[in-house]
Design an enzyme around this catalytic site. Structure first.
Site, short mmCIF file in Angstrom:
data_model
loop_
_atom_site.label_atom_id
_atom_site.label_comp_id
_atom_site.label_asym_id
_atom_site.label_seq_id
_atom_site.Cartn_x
_atom_site.Cartn_y
_atom_site.Cartn_z
CD GLU A 87 -1.41 0.10 3.66
OE1 GLU A 87 -2.36 0.87 3.42
OE2 GLU A 87 -1.25 -0.48 4.74
CD GLU A 100 2.32 8.56 0.16
OE1 GLU A 100 2.52 7.43 0.69
OE2 GLU A 100 1.44 9.34 0.55
#
Length: 625
Positions: free
Chosen positions: A420, A429
């Site tokens: 995730e 990210e």
């Protein structure tokens, strides 16, 4: 045609004077309904009657009377027992017109406007309200800027009348703000509702403005069967719209129905109490509206416990992950007739405090396919929680790995790689870099969850977001030298996204390209139905976990009740007025070097602008801790 206004001023600031800054600031976010007195003679002298018996939250009082000879009669404050700083908005007389074509009216109005501003400061009124004419208001913008500066930031509310065909009201407001040299965060708009309601398109455009109030005349109310004042359905929707945007409702006019002025207030309160309950997403995100947040840098910085807590409360994300792993286990591990289930190796990379580990074990239990789980995590503090977790019998098949996923040498290859690592713009990210580095952990036919993700961009208008970027604290972080060269995570609320989101960057895993290159470029074009200010672009994503199992923040496919991600906002330093049907083109880049990743963006239509965040000088995402 080119038109320019030019003034010569002589000591205008000196006429204002300077006033104490220790007055308690007005908090108009909580009250619901206020009453406006249109003349001084109407004002109820008994403050208790207004705020307790009639239960109005605040009152709008005329600061003065301007006579035909331009004489000035100020409000005699000692006759009234009001809490001036928190319960009163001071209204400026309509007779004042500092942009009048008549030079006498203009000069006298300028004197009178200053006197009203001085009076408001003297009696402690924190906010003034004035009507904005549909005309050139450049002189008014200049004088209001002086007042806000010299009164240490006291705000001004401007009221415009809107109705079914009120395009001129927005254009007047937009032009006024364009003339305002500074302090746009100290002004806002109040919509005076006319005999008809504005169109849906017009209200969407007002949604992007700093909407502070809705003003309703008692003439807009009609009697119900009991002769009690109520609003027609379309006006009810406008009031609910005001509640949604935390705007105030101002009632003005005479009691036309014989129940007293508090009957109108009670009806507004009734509408407030009968609102739809908030969704899970809205309830969670309350208070975060237009709050600019710097995106996380999970490779550069370890997440703290509070951040993990927020992520783990999401009711949807981990159910979707569990469903994806469950379906993969059925496809890969189901036994042949007469055989045993095939044990599957699951590697959770970036395991955090273990929610994906639990989701994988739940999938194993549901499918009856045995698994061996490796939980790979580099955050020393999160590892403490993980090590406590595996002491439970349910986690007996879990092995904790203290390592960066890109460096770990596994004892066996994985059937399923679960992560995730997605950000609000999918790849912001560094999910591509992390998973590319970790895909060596997979078997040749191994699968990644997620297996594909896509970012999207859409043009938006939001005066509040733009103001918030202007006021963003620079602090000591070198990444925040210029706040307009940042991308922000933000709960979009007071915005108008005026075209559909379009696909930007796509990433797939595992990536079997001979040469892996995660740099990207996209040229996107949009349009608008109406004249609008372009303040930047909203960023969304969707992720395919497996087959038809998705998570999404895309407005058209948003995963219901999922709140782990707010959208991204990429601002424009110089907002652009875009006309109806005009084309908007934006270039967007994802740039990668040996130490960091960053985005660059620039507008090419309807006008060209310099590239934002060139060379990643302001905002970048580090590849190393």
């Amino acid at each position: 045609t080119i038109s320019v206004n030019f003034w010569q001023s002589s000591g205008i600031n000196a006429e204002y004077g300077h006033y104490p800054t220790n007055l308690r600031s007005s908090n108009m976010a909580d009250p619901i309904c206020g009453i406006e007195y249109e003349t001084i003679s109407e004002i109820e002298k008994d403050c208790y009657q207004v705020f307790n018996s009639q239960q109005f939250a605040f009152a709008c009082l005329p600061l003065s009377v301007v006579n035909e000879d331009f004489s000035f009669e100020p409000l005699e404050m000692n006759q009234y027992d009001f809490d001036w700083s928190t319960k009163v908005l001071g209204t400026i007389p309509d007779a004042i017109n500092v942009d009048s074509p008549d030079s006498t009216v203009r000069s006298q109005s300028q004197i009178l406007l200053k006197k009203n501003f001085k009076l408001a400061c003297y009696i402690g009124v924190n906010t003034v309200l004035m009507n904005l004419r549909e005309q050139d208001n450049s002189n008014l913008a200049r004088l209001c800027a002086y007042h806000i500066h010299d009164s240490h930031g006291k705000p001004i509310w401007f009221r415009l009348k809107v109705h079914e065909k009120s395009d001129g009201a927005w254009k007047t407001w937009n032009k006024f703000l364009s003339n305002l040299p500074e302090h746009q965060n100290k002004v806002g708009v109040v919509l005076e509702i006319g005999e008809t309601v504005p169109s849906d398109l017009d209200m969407k455009r007002w949604r992007a403005e700093v909407l502070l109030g809705v003003s309703i005349s008692t003439q807009r109310f009609i009697p119900n069967k009991e002769k009690y004042p109520v609003l027609r359905r379309e006006f009810q929707e406008l009031v609910k719209y005001a509640f949604e945007h935390k705007a105030q409702v101002i009632i003005h006019g005479e009691d036309l129905h014989g129940w007293g002025m508090d009957a109108y207030q009670k009806y507004i309160n009734h509408l407030y109490q009968s609102r739809e309950p908030p969704s899970v997403y809205n309830e969670f995100s309350s208070g975060y509206e237009e709050l600019l947040q710097i995106p996380l840098q999970p490779l550069k910085d370890n997440l703290d416990n509070a951040t993990y807590e927020i992520f783990e409360k999401d009711p949807i994300k981990y159910k979707q992950y569990e469903e994806a792993v469950y379906q993969i286990l059925l496809d890969r591990g189901s036994p042949v007739p007469g055989g045993e289930p095939l044990r599957q190796v699951v590697m959770v990379v970036g395991a955090g405090r273990g929610p994906l580990v639990r989701a994988s074990l739940n999938a194993s239990k549901r499918s009856k396919i045995p698994v061996k789980v490796y939980a790979v995590e580099k955050n020393e503090c999160a590892l403490i929680i993980l090590r406590d977790l595996v002491k439970e019998p349910y986690f007996s098949e879990v092995t904790i790995i203290d390592s960066d996923m890109r460096d770990w040498q596994p004892p066996e290859k994985a059937d399923i790689l679960v992560s995730e690592l997605l950000g609000s713009f999918s790849d912001n990210e560094l999910s591509p870099e992390c998973l590319d580095g970790a895909q060596r952990l997979l078997k040749a036919d191994g699968l990644s969850v997620p297996c594909e993700y896509t970012s999207y961009l859409a043009p938006l208008s939001s005066r509040k977001l733009f103001n918030n970027v202007i006021n963003q604290d620079k602090g000591s972080d070198s990444q925040n030298d210029d706040p307009f060269h940042m991308g922000y995570v933000v709960r979009l609320h007071n915005v108008y996204v005026f075209d559909k989101a379009k696909e930007c960057f796509v990433f797939k895993h595992p990536n079997h390209s001979a040469v892996i290159d995660n740099s990207r470029h996209k040229l996107l074009s949009f349009t608008t139905e109406c004249d609008i200010m372009l303040h930047g672009f909203a960023g969304y994503f969707d992720a395919k976990l497996y087959r038809d199992v998705y998570i999404s923040t895309h407005p058209e496919t948003h995963s219901k009740d999922m709140f782990s991600w707010f959208p991204m906002y990429f601002p424009l330093k110089n907002p652009v007025l875009v006309h109806a049907e005009e084309t908007i083109s934006v270039n967007f880049w994802r740039v990668v070097d040996q130490t960091k990743v960053w985005y660059e963006w620039c507008l090419s239509e309807p006008s060209s602008q310099p590239i934002h965040n060139a060379r990643g000088v302001t905002y970048w995402i580090g590849l190393f801790s």
